[in-house]
Design a protein around this motif. Structure first.
Motif, PDB file in Angstrom:
ATOM      1  N   ASN A 156     -74.115  -6.316  -9.007  1.00  0.00           N
ATOM      2  CA  ASN A 156     -73.694  -5.848 -10.324  1.00  0.00           C
ATOM      3  C   ASN A 156     -72.619  -6.763 -10.911  1.00  0.00           C
ATOM      4  O   ASN A 156     -72.666  -7.148 -12.084  1.00  0.00           O
ATOM      5  N   TYR A 166     -75.694  -9.070 -12.511  1.00  0.00           N
ATOM      6  CA  TYR A 166     -76.178  -8.172 -13.562  1.00  0.00           C
ATOM      7  C   TYR A 166     -75.301  -8.182 -14.811  1.00  0.00           C
ATOM      8  O   TYR A 166     -75.809  -8.244 -15.937  1.00  0.00           O
ATOM      9  N   THR A 167     -73.981  -8.110 -14.652  1.00  0.00           N
ATOM     10  CA  THR A 167     -73.095  -8.001 -15.814  1.00  0.00           C
ATOM     11  C   THR A 167     -73.199  -9.212 -16.738  1.00  0.00           C
ATOM     12  O   THR A 167     -72.943  -9.097 -17.942  1.00  0.00           O
ATOM     13  N   SER A 192     -77.088  -8.592 -18.540  1.00  0.00           N
ATOM     14  CA  SER A 192     -77.586  -7.270 -18.909  1.00  0.00           C
ATOM     15  C   SER A 192     -77.880  -7.134 -20.396  1.00  0.00           C
ATOM     16  O   SER A 192     -78.579  -6.204 -20.813  1.00  0.00           O
ATOM     17  N   ILE A 198     -75.293   5.018  -7.946  1.00  0.00           N
ATOM     18  CA  ILE A 198     -75.646   4.700  -9.334  1.00  0.00           C
ATOM     19  C   ILE A 198     -74.587   5.243 -10.293  1.00  0.00           C
ATOM     20  O   ILE A 198     -74.190   4.570 -11.258  1.00  0.00           O
ATOM     21  N   LEU A 226     -71.608   2.967 -10.218  1.00  0.00           N
ATOM     22  CA  LEU A 226     -71.878   1.733 -10.964  1.00  0.00           C
ATOM     23  C   LEU A 226     -71.892   1.983 -12.470  1.00  0.00           C
ATOM     24  O   LEU A 226     -71.487   1.110 -13.255  1.00  0.00           O
ATOM     25  N   SER A 227     -72.352   3.163 -12.860  1.00  0.00           N
ATOM     26  CA  SER A 227     -72.424   3.502 -14.289  1.00  0.00           C
ATOM     27  C   SER A 227     -71.052   3.540 -14.947  1.00  0.00           C
ATOM     28  O   SER A 227     -70.936   3.410 -16.170  1.00  0.00           O
ATOM     29  N   SER A 252     -70.687  -0.338 -15.614  1.00  0.00           N
ATOM     30  CA  SER A 252     -71.797  -1.096 -16.210  1.00  0.00           C
ATOM     31  C   SER A 252     -72.809  -0.161 -16.849  1.00  0.00           C
ATOM     32  O   SER A 252     -72.964   0.992 -16.432  1.00  0.00           O
ATOM     33  N   ASP A 253     -73.520  -0.679 -17.845  1.00  0.00           N
ATOM     34  CA  ASP A 253     -74.662   0.014 -18.416  1.00  0.00           C
ATOM     35  C   ASP A 253     -75.844  -0.194 -17.469  1.00  0.00           C
ATOM     36  O   ASP A 253     -76.310  -1.326 -17.278  1.00  0.00           O
ATOM     37  N   MET A 254     -76.329   0.872 -16.872  1.00  0.00           N
ATOM     38  CA  MET A 254     -77.365   0.765 -15.843  1.00  0.00           C
ATOM     39  C   MET A 254     -78.789   0.829 -16.409  1.00  0.00           C
ATOM     40  O   MET A 254     -79.752   1.029 -15.667  1.00  0.00           O
ATOM     41  N   TRP A 287     -81.450  -1.268 -14.602  1.00  0.00           N
ATOM     42  CA  TRP A 287     -81.642  -1.086 -13.158  1.00  0.00           C
ATOM     43  C   TRP A 287     -82.781  -0.083 -12.951  1.00  0.00           C
ATOM     44  O   TRP A 287     -82.778   1.004 -13.535  1.00  0.00           O
TER      45      TRP A 287
END
Length: 210
Positions: A74, A78-79, A82, A106, A109-110, A113-115, A118
């Motif tokens: 993440n 991912y960041t 995304s 999850i 992580l939310s 970050s905007d999941m 994922w």
């Protein structure tokens, strides 16, 4: 005579330099295809590899309470990407895995970050083996049907990687437990694949306007 020679060098040198750097950029902008036709996730119609740039992973049925490598991915991968609608993370998860524990990870992580991009797909171990084997990599699934290695799949369903990596030669996947490998190799390689499609789209749009 000397004057003509100097003028000739001054004229030719920029052209040679341009061709050299243009060739380098062209080579840099292409990440090699190591395996063609990775198996589509036909057992999960809500998730498609086609028309997406996918980071594909195999989670296994043991979910660390703190999220483990998912947090590494993440933060390091991912960041940064995304914001691209056609970019996604897809993890195959064996049926019977503790869904509540995964949901807790999850949810954590939310918070940072905007999941949205994922995707966690619960499926049979046979399906997991089938997809993993279609990568034709030198790696093996672990006993929990997971793997520390993650893979870049392009929009045509091909596995991308390196065929001249300084450490291993053919680099099929990236070790998600190795933060340095994620930051120094995988991040750059995802950039290359994204840039390749962006350049192709710009060229297509430019040709349509002619």
């Amino acid at each position: 005579m000397k004057k003509n020679l100097v003028l000739g060098v001054l004229f030719i040198l920029p052209i040679v330099a341009y061709l050299f750097f243009a060739s380098g950029i062209h080579n840099f902008a292409k990440l090699p295809i190591l395996t063609t036709s990775v198996k589509e996730l036909d057992f999960a119609p809500e998730v498609e590899l086609k028309d997406h740039i996918t980071v594909l992973g195999f989670l296994g049925d043991e979910i660390p309470a703190e999220g483990g490598t998912l947090f590494n991915l993440n933060q390091k991968i991912y960041t940064y990407f995304s914001q691209f609608d056609d970019f996604q993370f897809v993890y195959l998860v064996p049926e019977g895995t503790d869904k509540e524990k995964l949901q807790d990870v999850i949810d954590e992580l939310s918070q940072i970050s905007d999941m949205t991009h994922w995707k966690f797909v619960f499926t049979t171990t046979d399906n997991i083996k089938s997809v993993f084997n279609s990568l034709k990599s030198p790696y093996k699934l672990e006993n929990d049907h997971g793997s520390p290695y993650i893979f870049i799949i392009d929009k045509e369903g091909n596995l991308r990687g390196r065929d001249d990596d300084e450490d291993v030669g053919d680099l099929y996947g990236y070790n998600s437990t190795d933060v340095a490998e994620l930051a120094n190799k995988m991040k750059d390689d995802v950039k290359i694949v994204l840039a390749e499609y962006r350049l192709a789209l710009k060229k297509y749009n430019a040709e349509r306007k002619k």
